[in-house]
Design a protein around this motif. Structure first.
Motif, mmCIF file in Angstrom:
data_model
loop_
_atom_site.group_PDB
_atom_site.id
_atom_site.type_symbol
_atom_site.label_atom_id
_atom_site.label_comp_id
_atom_site.label_asym_id
_atom_site.label_seq_id
_atom_site.Cartn_x
_atom_site.Cartn_y
_atom_site.Cartn_z
ATOM 1 N N GLN A 123 3.747 0.433 2.769
ATOM 2 C CA GLN A 123 3.472 -0.654 3.714
ATOM 3 C C GLN A 123 3.304 -1.967 2.947
ATOM 4 N N PRO A 124 4.357 -2.781 2.875
ATOM 5 C CA PRO A 124 4.264 -4.061 2.166
ATOM 6 C C PRO A 124 3.222 -4.970 2.812
ATOM 7 N N ASN A 154 13.884 4.810 4.205
ATOM 8 C CA ASN A 154 14.033 4.650 5.647
ATOM 9 C C ASN A 154 13.101 3.528 6.101
ATOM 10 N N ILE A 155 13.693 2.451 6.611
ATOM 11 C CA ILE A 155 12.901 1.297 7.022
ATOM 12 C C ILE A 155 12.628 1.353 8.514
ATOM 13 N N GLN A 189 0.865 -1.179 0.000
ATOM 14 C CA GLN A 189 0.000 0.000 0.000
ATOM 15 C C GLN A 189 0.900 1.227 0.000
ATOM 16 N N ILE A 190 0.633 2.140 -0.919
ATOM 17 C CA ILE A 190 1.452 3.348 -1.043
ATOM 18 C C ILE A 190 0.578 4.558 -0.746
ATOM 19 N N SER A 191 1.036 5.408 0.146
ATOM 20 C CA SER A 191 0.247 6.587 0.510
ATOM 21 C C SER A 191 1.152 7.802 0.652
ATOM 22 N N ARG A 242 9.626 4.516 4.560
ATOM 23 C CA ARG A 242 9.321 5.936 4.355
ATOM 24 C C ARG A 242 10.322 6.532 3.370
ATOM 25 N N LEU A 243 9.784 7.312 2.466
ATOM 26 C CA LEU A 243 10.622 7.990 1.480
ATOM 27 C C LEU A 243 10.482 9.491 1.665
ATOM 28 N N ASN A 244 11.556 10.136 2.087
ATOM 29 C CA ASN A 244 11.564 11.584 2.229
ATOM 30 C C ASN A 244 12.157 12.203 0.963
#
Length: 202
Positions: A68-69, A92-93, A56-58, A99-101
């Motif tokens: 969220q795999p 960032n795991i 899920q990508i948000s 999380r991707l900043n």
């Protein structure tokens, strides 16, 4: 036969536009968008799968993507694919969440993106022109062989010309990209308009 020729040309042109749209939604603009990673290929147990089928990508903020795999075992392959991509983003795991900043784009990177957008647009235009030329040749052959009335063939050529409006639309997108090269996200807005679909349904 004439209708089949037009339908085939239409599908090829729509395929070119669809490919361009997918490419453009993956352009990093400095703003968080799920399209940035939706179709990122992940090596998952020996098979390549798009990220949107594994997680899920948000959007978690203006410059934050949260992934969220659905399977925890996919976390590391997803992170690896992101690191090896041309996104220039370090994942960032946090447990099973990634999380991707997104950092602000540099001027150099913006220029590279403009060049890339131009190249992809040109590829789409060449593909569309090729589809049009092939259809024109087929219609001429049908007319020459007497497989359809001349009036029907001329009508088909006119219908085919309508499809070339796609080219005009792509040129408009490219023009807007040059004009607003510091606001690359605008190209996605233009691509999502329904102009092309309306034209092709006529």
């Amino acid at each position: 036969m004439l209708q089949e020729t037009l339908d085939e040309a239409k599908q090829r042109m729509l395929g070119s536009v669809g490919a361009l749209k997918r490419d453009m939604t993956g352009v990093r603009t400095g703003r968080a968008s799920t399209g940035l990673v939706d179709n990122l290929k992940i090596d998952y147990f020996g098979s390549e799968m798009p990220l949107n089928q594994l997680a899920q990508i948000s959007v978690g903020g203006a410059r934050l993507l949260v992934i969220q795999p659905w399977d925890k075992n996919a976390t590391d392959p997803i992170a690896k694919a992101i690191q090896n991509s041309d996104l220039s983003i370090s994942p960032n795991i946090d447990g099973a969440i990634i999380r991707l900043n997104l950092p602000p784009l540099t001027e150099e990177r913006r220029k590279d993106l403009v060049k890339m957008v131009k190249a992809r647009g040109e590829e789409a235009k060449v593909s569309i022109r090729t589809a049009r030329r092939d259809a024109q040749d087929t219609i001429r052959m049908i007319e020459k062989e007497g497989e359809a009335p001349q009036d029907d063939c001329q009508r088909a050529q006119k219908d085919l010309q309508k499809l070339t409006l796609i080219l005009m639309f792509l040129e408009k997108i490219l023009h807007k990209n040059y004009q607003y090269c510091h606001q690359l996200y605008s190209i996605n807005i233009y691509l999502q308009k329904r102009f092309i679909v309306r034209v092709l349904r006529r």
